[in-house]
Design a protein around this motif. Structure first.
Motif, PDB file in Angstrom:
ATOM      1  N   GLY A 147      83.366 -71.669 -31.534  1.00  0.00           N
ATOM      2  CA  GLY A 147      83.079 -71.534 -32.937  1.00  0.00           C
ATOM      3  C   GLY A 147      84.232 -72.023 -33.778  1.00  0.00           C
ATOM      4  O   GLY A 147      84.069 -72.356 -34.935  1.00  0.00           O
ATOM      5  N   ALA A 148      85.418 -72.050 -33.209  1.00  0.00           N
ATOM      6  CA  ALA A 148      86.538 -72.594 -33.932  1.00  0.00           C
ATOM      7  C   ALA A 148      86.702 -74.053 -33.574  1.00  0.00           C
ATOM      8  O   ALA A 148      87.667 -74.680 -33.963  1.00  0.00           O
ATOM      9  N   GLY A 149      85.724 -74.587 -32.851  1.00  0.00           N
ATOM     10  CA  GLY A 149      85.788 -75.859 -32.163  1.00  0.00           C
ATOM     11  C   GLY A 149      85.931 -77.101 -32.984  1.00  0.00           C
ATOM     12  O   GLY A 149      86.777 -77.210 -33.830  1.00  0.00           O
ATOM     13  N   PRO A 150      85.053 -78.100 -32.737  1.00  0.00           N
ATOM     14  CA  PRO A 150      85.272 -79.436 -33.253  1.00  0.00           C
ATOM     15  C   PRO A 150      85.449 -79.486 -34.754  1.00  0.00           C
ATOM     16  O   PRO A 150      86.267 -80.229 -35.270  1.00  0.00           O
ATOM     17  N   GLY A 151      84.640 -78.684 -35.479  1.00  0.00           N
ATOM     18  CA  GLY A 151      84.735 -78.741 -36.936  1.00  0.00           C
ATOM     19  C   GLY A 151      86.018 -78.137 -37.462  1.00  0.00           C
ATOM     20  O   GLY A 151      86.422 -78.417 -38.584  1.00  0.00           O
ATOM     21  N   GLY A 152      86.656 -77.250 -36.691  1.00  0.00           N
ATOM     22  CA  GLY A 152      87.897 -76.633 -37.122  1.00  0.00           C
ATOM     23  C   GLY A 152      87.713 -75.610 -38.224  1.00  0.00           C
ATOM     24  O   GLY A 152      88.677 -75.223 -38.869  1.00  0.00           O
ATOM     25  N   ARG A 153      86.482 -75.155 -38.465  1.00  0.00           N
ATOM     26  CA  ARG A 153      86.228 -74.210 -39.542  1.00  0.00           C
ATOM     27  C   ARG A 153      86.340 -72.785 -39.030  1.00  0.00           C
ATOM     28  O   ARG A 153      85.814 -72.451 -37.967  1.00  0.00           O
ATOM     29  N   ALA A 154      87.017 -71.942 -39.782  1.00  0.00           N
ATOM     30  CA  ALA A 154      87.100 -70.529 -39.409  1.00  0.00           C
ATOM     31  C   ALA A 154      85.733 -69.879 -39.578  1.00  0.00           C
ATOM     32  O   ALA A 154      84.995 -70.208 -40.510  1.00  0.00           O
ATOM     33  N   PRO A 155      85.367 -68.967 -38.691  1.00  0.00           N
ATOM     34  CA  PRO A 155      84.063 -68.285 -38.799  1.00  0.00           C
ATOM     35  C   PRO A 155      84.092 -67.227 -39.894  1.00  0.00           C
ATOM     36  O   PRO A 155      84.153 -66.021 -39.638  1.00  0.00           O
ATOM     37  N   VAL A 156      84.044 -67.682 -41.131  1.00  0.00           N
ATOM     38  CA  VAL A 156      84.216 -66.798 -42.284  1.00  0.00           C
ATOM     39  C   VAL A 156      83.157 -65.703 -42.320  1.00  0.00           C
ATOM     40  O   VAL A 156      83.460 -64.531 -42.577  1.00  0.00           O
ATOM     41  N   ALA A 157      81.897 -66.063 -42.078  1.00  0.00           N
ATOM     42  CA  ALA A 157      80.822 -65.071 -42.149  1.00  0.00           C
ATOM     43  C   ALA A 157      81.011 -63.989 -41.086  1.00  0.00           C
ATOM     44  O   ALA A 157      80.848 -62.797 -41.365  1.00  0.00           O
ATOM     45  N   THR A 158      81.363 -64.394 -39.881  1.00  0.00           N
ATOM     46  CA  THR A 158      81.576 -63.424 -38.798  1.00  0.00           C
ATOM     47  C   THR A 158      82.718 -62.471 -39.138  1.00  0.00           C
ATOM     48  O   THR A 158      82.592 -61.248 -38.997  1.00  0.00           O
ATOM     49  N   LEU A 159      83.825 -63.034 -39.609  1.00  0.00           N
ATOM     50  CA  LEU A 159      84.975 -62.197 -39.945  1.00  0.00           C
ATOM     51  C   LEU A 159      84.684 -61.296 -41.142  1.00  0.00           C
ATOM     52  O   LEU A 159      85.169 -60.158 -41.204  1.00  0.00           O
ATOM     53  N   ALA A 160      83.881 -61.780 -42.097  1.00  0.00           N
ATOM     54  CA  ALA A 160      83.528 -60.959 -43.252  1.00  0.00           C
ATOM     55  C   ALA A 160      82.658 -59.774 -42.834  1.00  0.00           C
ATOM     56  O   ALA A 160      82.843 -58.648 -43.324  1.00  0.00           O
ATOM     57  N   LEU A 161      81.721 -59.989 -41.917  1.00  0.00           N
ATOM     58  CA  LEU A 161      80.887 -58.891 -41.430  1.00  0.00           C
ATOM     59  C   LEU A 161      81.731 -57.844 -40.709  1.00  0.00           C
ATOM     60  O   LEU A 161      81.533 -56.635 -40.883  1.00  0.00           O
ATOM     61  N   ILE A 162      82.681 -58.309 -39.906  1.00  0.00           N
ATOM     62  CA  ILE A 162      83.566 -57.374 -39.210  1.00  0.00           C
ATOM     63  C   ILE A 162      84.396 -56.571 -40.207  1.00  0.00           C
ATOM     64  O   ILE A 162      84.556 -55.346 -40.067  1.00  0.00           O
ATOM     65  N   ALA A 163      84.908 -57.240 -41.243  1.00  0.00           N
ATOM     66  CA  ALA A 163      85.714 -56.561 -42.258  1.00  0.00           C
ATOM     67  C   ALA A 163      84.898 -55.510 -43.007  1.00  0.00           C
ATOM     68  O   ALA A 163      85.389 -54.400 -43.276  1.00  0.00           O
ATOM     69  N   GLU A 214      78.907 -71.484 -36.149  1.00  0.00           N
ATOM     70  CA  GLU A 214      79.242 -72.901 -36.221  1.00  0.00           C
ATOM     71  C   GLU A 214      78.001 -73.771 -36.107  1.00  0.00           C
ATOM     72  O   GLU A 214      77.869 -74.780 -36.802  1.00  0.00           O
ATOM     73  N   ARG A 215      77.080 -73.377 -35.242  1.00  0.00           N
ATOM     74  CA  ARG A 215      75.877 -74.183 -35.040  1.00  0.00           C
ATOM     75  C   ARG A 215      74.898 -74.029 -36.214  1.00  0.00           C
ATOM     76  O   ARG A 215      74.305 -75.010 -36.665  1.00  0.00           O
ATOM     77  N   LEU A 216      74.709 -72.793 -36.693  1.00  0.00           N
ATOM     78  CA  LEU A 216      73.718 -72.556 -37.735  1.00  0.00           C
ATOM     79  C   LEU A 216      74.244 -72.795 -39.140  1.00  0.00           C
ATOM     80  O   LEU A 216      73.471 -73.100 -40.051  1.00  0.00           O
TER      81      LEU A 216
END
Length: 268
Positions: A13-29, A135-137
């Motif tokens: 999920g941190a892979g090719p695009g290099g984008r942080a999984p903001v939605a995942t981390l926001a849900l955890i927070a 990352e995929r969706l």
């Protein structure tokens, strides 16, 4: 920093695009913050300690959790129904909450957890498997899937439990929505390698294919439903996982277009 940490842990999920999984981390927070302000955190002296806190936890979960009987009837439990509930302590008083909207209680229940261990078990799965699916969706579709599966799992469980004793008990936790994330991840990345702790081998961490780890997890949840395991709404996990798996479609295989020989005309 989030991307680097996920990469080091081998999380997709941190892979090719290099984008942080903001939605995942926001849900955890959000889950973390909700526990911090709840009686389950143990940090707020206003809720007391011992029996007083146990009663406060039960009242809190009944107020903000998803109660199957409320979801199917569309109205909060009345005093007679609350009196039929087992009390956390003998003198714990449960009062009706006329302002509660059952349809919105599903949303709040996805962030309320019954203590730190309950929270840790849920967010660990979300942290490992959420980034790859996000990352995929994409962030918006990932959040939409998460919430939709959470609602479907809650209402599916409500239909199964209304009229039974557990139909009056509040269901709290993000398990249904996270189970949907696991199902979606399995559909998209069945051969991905994930790190799993194997209890039979003294919790030795092993890199195993996702289809094996998540497949065994699903079988365990289904077996728990069949055996009637106490205290946990395993049916929520089963419904969430199956819904997430069916809702996510893998990208179609690309067709290889070979160059046409110069002597062959165009096909009609």
């Amino acid at each position: 920093m989030a991307v680097s940490l996920l990469d080091r842990l081998g999380v997709r999920g941190a892979g090719p695009g290099g984008r942080a999984p903001v939605a995942t981390l926001a849900l955890i927070a959000l889950c973390l913050l909700t526990v911090l302000v709840s009686p389950s955190s143990g940090f707020n002296p206003a809720y007391g300690t011992g029996p007083a806190r146990a009663c406060a936890e039960q009242r809190y979960e009944q107020r903000w959790g998803a109660v199957p009987a409320e979801l199917t009837s569309g109205r909060p439990l009345d005093a007679e129904q609350l009196a039929a509930l087992p009390k956390a302590t003998p003198d714990c008083a449960l009062a009706p909450t006329p302002g509660k909207l059952p349809v919105l209680s599903v949303l709040s229940s996805l962030f309320v957890h019954a203590g730190w261990l309950h929270l840790l078990g849920n967010v660990l799965f979300l942290f490992v498997f959420g980034p790859g699916l996000e990352e995929r969706l994409g962030r918006l579709r990932f959040l939409l899937l998460y919430l939709t599966v959470g609602y479907l799992a809650a209402y599916g469980y409500a239909l199964a439990e209304t009229g039974r004793p557990d139909g009056l008990r509040a269901v709290v936790g993000a398990s249904g929505a996270i189970a949907g994330v696991l199902g979606g991840y399995l559909r998209l990345y069945p051969r991905a390698r994930v790190t799993a702790l194997v209890p039979a081998l003294l919790f030795l961490p092993l890199r195993l294919p996702a289809w094996l780890v998540l497949g065994l997890w699903f079988v365990l949840q289904w077996w728990s439903v069949r055996s009637g395991g106490p205290g946990v709404a395993y049916l929520v996990h089963v419904i969430g996982f199956a819904t997430g798996y069916l809702a996510v479609r893998p990208a179609p295989a690309r067709r290889i277009r070979w160059p046409r020989p110069p002597w062959q005309g165009e096909a009609s």
